[in-house]
Each structure stands twice: as C-alpha cells, then as structure tokens.
Design an enzyme around this catalytic site. Structure first.
Site, mmCIF file in Angstrom:
data_model
loop_
_atom_site.group_PDB
_atom_site.id
_atom_site.type_symbol
_atom_site.label_atom_id
_atom_site.label_comp_id
_atom_site.label_asym_id
_atom_site.label_seq_id
_atom_site.Cartn_x
_atom_site.Cartn_y
_atom_site.Cartn_z
ATOM 1 C CB VAL A 59 -47.422 -3.276 14.829
ATOM 2 C CG1 VAL A 59 -48.384 -3.547 13.696
ATOM 3 C CG2 VAL A 59 -46.033 -3.782 14.489
ATOM 4 N N GLY A 60 -45.588 -0.816 16.479
ATOM 5 C CA GLY A 60 -44.851 -0.562 17.706
ATOM 6 C C GLY A 60 -43.832 0.531 17.512
ATOM 7 C CE LYS A 61 -42.086 6.999 17.082
ATOM 8 N NZ LYS A 61 -42.725 8.025 16.301
ATOM 9 N N GLY A 62 -40.400 2.337 19.680
ATOM 10 C CA GLY A 62 -39.512 2.413 20.835
ATOM 11 C C GLY A 62 -38.690 3.678 20.763
ATOM 12 C CB SER A 63 -35.915 4.874 22.879
ATOM 13 O OG SER A 63 -36.653 4.771 24.057
ATOM 14 C CB SER A 65 -36.348 0.814 16.114
ATOM 15 O OG SER A 65 -36.782 0.014 17.193
ATOM 16 C CB VAL A 67 -42.020 -2.716 15.045
ATOM 17 C CG1 VAL A 67 -42.312 -4.080 14.435
ATOM 18 C CG2 VAL A 67 -40.776 -2.765 15.919
ATOM 19 C CE LYS A 81 -35.828 -2.961 17.161
ATOM 20 N NZ LYS A 81 -35.254 -3.833 18.202
ATOM 21 C CG ASP A 178 -34.976 -3.007 27.709
ATOM 22 O OD1 ASP A 178 -35.395 -2.593 28.822
ATOM 23 O OD2 ASP A 178 -35.352 -2.523 26.630
#
Length: 194
Positions: A59-63, A65, A67, A81, A178
């Site tokens: 459902v989500g992606k960051g630098s 990690s 999710v 996460k 952030d």
C-alpha cells in the site's frame, strides 16, 4: 549526529549514534527497553497476514521501506512496515530503543504502533491500518476525492495537534523532521494521523 537536537529532543526516525563526548554509563543504560504497549509478532505471523508480502498487499513505498496491508489471525487489519535493506544485528539495541519511544507515544492524531517483529534478520513495525491512505494520495492521486475546505482545514488542525504533542508534550520531545502530505494518514472517518 547524536540523534538529539541542541535542546536534547530526540529526532524522529533516527536510531542515533554515540556522541563524540565521553559519557558516564549507568546500569540503567543497559536495561531492556520497556515495550509493554507494543505486541511482539513472529515473522511467520506477519508473512501470513500480508500474503507473503505480496505486491497485491503493498500500500506504500518509501526510500527505506515498503508498507503492506495485512489481516492478523484475530481479524485486525494492520499496516506492516518492512525495511527495504536487511538490518545489521548491531542496530538491534537502537531498534529496541526507538520501539520503546514509539510505543510510549499516545495521541488521537498520531499513528498508533501496535507491535513489531525482530527475528529472522527482519525488523518489521506493525501499525493500525489507515483506510483512506495518505493526504497526498487524496489530493493528487488517480482516485482522489474532492475534499471540501472544511475537511481540509480539519485535517490541517488535526495534523498540527499531533505535531504539537510530539514537539511539546512527548517525553522526551520528538522532532518529526519530515512532515509532508504523504506522511499524514487518513483513517476511515477522514481523521488525520501523523
């Protein structure tokens, strides 16, 4: 970077490194963090809950990690996460200390940490699931809904209250560092969580 600002507040998201100054160590410095509010999950339980961390559950992606949405065996819907890179074992104490801090934060407009996993060289954090995703997705995404001005102002005030708690009332104070629309999450009733 010592993980603290000049006033002694912990910086959010930083495990911190040792300060160049020599500090006296006390026996309490070696105690296990108190994780009484955070539930310990096994890797297998979270892997099952997220269908093997499959792309369909992402459902989500960051630098650092990704999710995943998951459903625990007791029916709770959670967000898991998962770090992109495998952590080293030397970071285990820092991970536990950050968990201790996160598990003590309690405010209506902060995302609630439900638990963690620290086995099989995986470090996973388990949060409550936010059904309406991020504010950024709602404002700029393909499936965006029109958020009226009253709802937008309410979301801004709620996010500000969460930040005020972190900066002014959490002990020790936590500096977020952030804040952006993709880090403001919306629950099923459109309430903001930082």
């Amino acid at each position: 970077d010592s993980g603290k600002d000049p006033k002694g507040a912990l910086k959010g998201g930083s495990f911190g490194s040792s300060s160049p100054q020599k500090e006296k160590l006390k026996s309490s410095d070696f105690e296990e963090p108190n994780l009484s509010r955070a539930e310990a999950f096994s890797y297998q339980e979270l892997e099952r809950a997220t269908n093997g961390f499959g792309k369909d559950n992402e459902v989500g992606k960051g630098s650092f990690s990704c999710v995943f949405k998951g459903v625990l065996s007791d029916g709770r819907v959670v967000a898991v996460k998962r770090a992109v890179a495998l952590p080293s074992r030397k970071d285990s104490n820092e991970f536990r200390n950050e968990l201790d801090l996160l598990s003590r934060l309690n405010h209506a407009h902060l995302l609630t940490l439900l638990g963690f996993c620290d086995d099989r060289e995986e470090r996973l954090l388990v949060y409550e699931f936010m059904a309406n995703g991020t504010l950024h997705e709602q404002l700029h995404g393909k499936n965006k809904l029109q958020l009226g001005w009253i709802r937008r102002v309410t979301i801004a005030v709620q996010a500000a209250r969460g930040l005020e708690y972190l900066h002014g009332y959490a002990c020790p104070p936590v500096i977020h560092r952030d804040i952006k629309s993709s880090n403001i999450l919306l629950d099923e009733e459109w309430n903001a969580r930082v």
